[in-house]
Each structure stands twice: as C-alpha cells, then as structure tokens.
Design a protein around this motif. Structure first.
Motif: not given
Length: 345
Positions: A160-168
């Motif tokens: 999930l840490d690699m799906f946090l949103g493009a602007n993370s």
C-alpha cells in the motif's frame, strides 16, 4: 403539434442511447452466479498494532496468522535470512520513518472496501473464463517502497505504500530508486489493474522463452492488455491499464499509423536483437528519438500490439478469449487482424 414531435424525438433519442448502452453491457458475460467475496487481510495494521506490546507475543501472533507471508516479510522483504522475527520487529518499531509511513498509509486506506469490491468483480470474470483458477488470498503490507505487488504460492501481497497517490510527500525522496514517471502511477486507481496484470503475467499466461522478436513481444503484451479489458471493471481507464498519462494515450491514438510505419520501414517486426527493439518494449518517461518535446509515450510496442489484438478479435468474432490467449502464432494474429492503421499527416 411541434411540441409532441419534439418530445417524440427526445424520447426516441433516449431509447437509442439506452439500447446502445444495453448492447455494450450485454457483451460482458453474466457472473452473478459466481460466489466470490474477496477480503484483504490488513497485515500492515496488525503489524503496527503490535507496537509497544510484547515482541515475542507479537511475533508469535503474526506468524500464526500470516504464515508464509510473515516469513517472507521478515526474511526477504524488510529483513534478512539471519534475523529473527523479534529483531526485525524491534528495528521497525524504533524507526520513526516506519511510523510516519504507516500513518500515511492508514490515512489513505482506512479501509479497502472499494479494492475488495473491484478485486471480487475482476476475479469473478477470471473464474468465468478459467474456472479452475485458484484465487489467492490477499494481504496488504508496507515494505518501505521495496515491493508493490507480490505473487507467491499461496498469496498476493499489496504494498500500500506504493499506492499512496501521485502527490504523496514520500515519493520525491525515493526518486533515485523510483523515477517520477513511475511513481505518478502509485495511485489507488492502479491497485486492481496492477494486481490483475501481475496475476495474468505470472500465473495464467507466462511469456514463452522463444518469443524474442518484436512482433511476438508486441502480441504477447497486447494479449495481456486485451485480457485486462475483459476482466477489469468497465470504468477502468485505458490509460491506467497501460500506464500512460491521458496525453500519452491520445498521442498514441493520433500517431498509431506512424508508429506502425516506423516498425515496417525499419524492418523491426522480426528483429530479435534486444538492443534494437528494447526502446519499444521497455518503460520510461517517453520513447527516445520519437516525437517533439518528449511528448511520445513509452512502450509503443505494447500499445500497437494491443490494437492488433483488438482488431484480430473484432475481425474474427468466433474466436474466444481462451483461444486468443492460447494462440502462440503472432504472425497468424497479425495476418488475420487485417491491421492497417492510417498515418497521421
């Protein structure tokens, strides 16, 4: 009189729209009789909840609940083979970066209801086409940006840490390991498509060693993308399936004939020299040497292969999805597709 005619026209218009929409819907098989409700086990939450508790007990409980996954997590994903579970847990719990990342994951994903719904739908379609498919159990985790999706013998892991949103705020800090063109895809919309792609490539349809020329690789990847068309929720954007921006997808549509012409003019279709074809089958921010101002899309072979396969299926409606995926003759698919896109002027 005009009033009635006008309303009749409006009525007929909506009837046509409904009919067209219904026909589109009817193209998908009925999966209502397939009973499947996927639930994602939240290892990430269970792991964090063990903080400030007895390490031996936490290690025992996590090992007991997650088995092979926990062993992989401890010894391969975040730790090393020689470290014990309690040692890895101690390191993680003392690391402020882990705490910060976990809080971010939890804020973006307080639950995985939509992911579970979409996964259930897509795997129902997979079960429809391939009834003997064993649906894996799904486990979410965070690995410090090391692993996005993992397919193991008895589970699929979702980082999930690699799906946090493009602007993370985290992604600019890892740009040396994960370039921005890749991390812009680290959004919630990519979870289910990415899982289905990994499952298709690594479980259902392994790429053959003998498929080395550009055409074979184009058709293989085109079949994978076409498969995603059939099993992903219908509202999944084509740009997400292939990993393009909307502008890159539009660029490919506009210059599809030119790309095909480039392949033909340079005798690339049957070329198996990786140095000559890898620019068309590897990921990147754009395709080097093509297009103005770096506007071109990457993986042009994937895109064209996708269009060839779609044309093949439309020209040969008697071919089933299973027959398509089992077909190993790339030349046959190209020939019977009658693929001849027009070049843009």
């Amino acid at each position: 009189m005009n009033y009635n005619v006008k309303h009749l026209q409006i009525y007929l218009f909506f009837i046509c729209i409904i009919t067209i929409f219904s026909c589109k819907q009817d193209k998908r098989p009925d999966i209502s009789n397939i009973k499947l409700a996927i639930k994602v086990q939240r290892f990430d939450q269970d792991l964090y909840n063990g903080k400030n508790k007895n390490l031996l007990q936490t290690d025992f409980l996590l090992n007991n609940k997650y088995g092979n996954f926990y062993n992989d997590f401890i010894h391969k994903m975040v730790g090393t083979p020689e470290l014990k579970g309690t040692e890895v847990l101690s390191i993680l719990y003392k690391d402020q970066a882990y705490t910060d990342l976990n809080k971010e994951v939890d804020s973006v994903y307080p639950n995985l209801t939509k992911v579970e719904k979409d996964l259930s739908e897509s795997f129902k379609y997979i079960k429809h086409y391939y009834p003997n498919t064993k649906v894996p159990k799904f486990i979410s985790y965070l690995s410090g940006f090391a692993y996005q999706v993992i397919l193991a013998d008895d589970y699929m892991g979702i980082g999930l840490d690699m799906f946090l949103g493009a602007n993370s705020k985290f992604y600019p800090a890892i740009v040396q390991n994960v370039p921005m063109y890749a991390s812009r895809r680290f959004t919630p919309d990519y979870i289910v498509p990415r899982i289905n792609e990994v499952f298709a490539r690594e479980e259902l349809f392994l790429e053959r060693d003998e498929d080395q020329n550009l055409l074979s690789k184009m058709i293989y990847n085109g079949k994978i993308l076409y498969f995603l068309d059939q099993v992903l929720p219908e509202n999944t954007a084509d740009s997400v399936k292939i990993g393009y921006t909307s502008k890159q997808l539009e660029w490919c549509k506009n210059y599809e004939g030119n790309i095909w012409g480039l392949f033909l003019q340079n005798d690339l279709l049957y070329q198996s020299d990786l140095q000559k074809i890898q620019v068309f089958i590897t990921d990147g921010p754009f395709t080097l040497g093509i297009g103005n101002k770096k506007e071109s899309a990457p993986k042009l072979g994937f895109y064209v292969g996708w269009q060839i396969v779609k044309k093949y299926m439309s020209e040969n409606p008697e071919i089933t999805l299973q027959q398509l995926m089992a077909e190993t003759d790339a030349q046959k698919i190209l020939t019977k597709s009658k693929y001849k896109p027009k070049e843009s002027q």
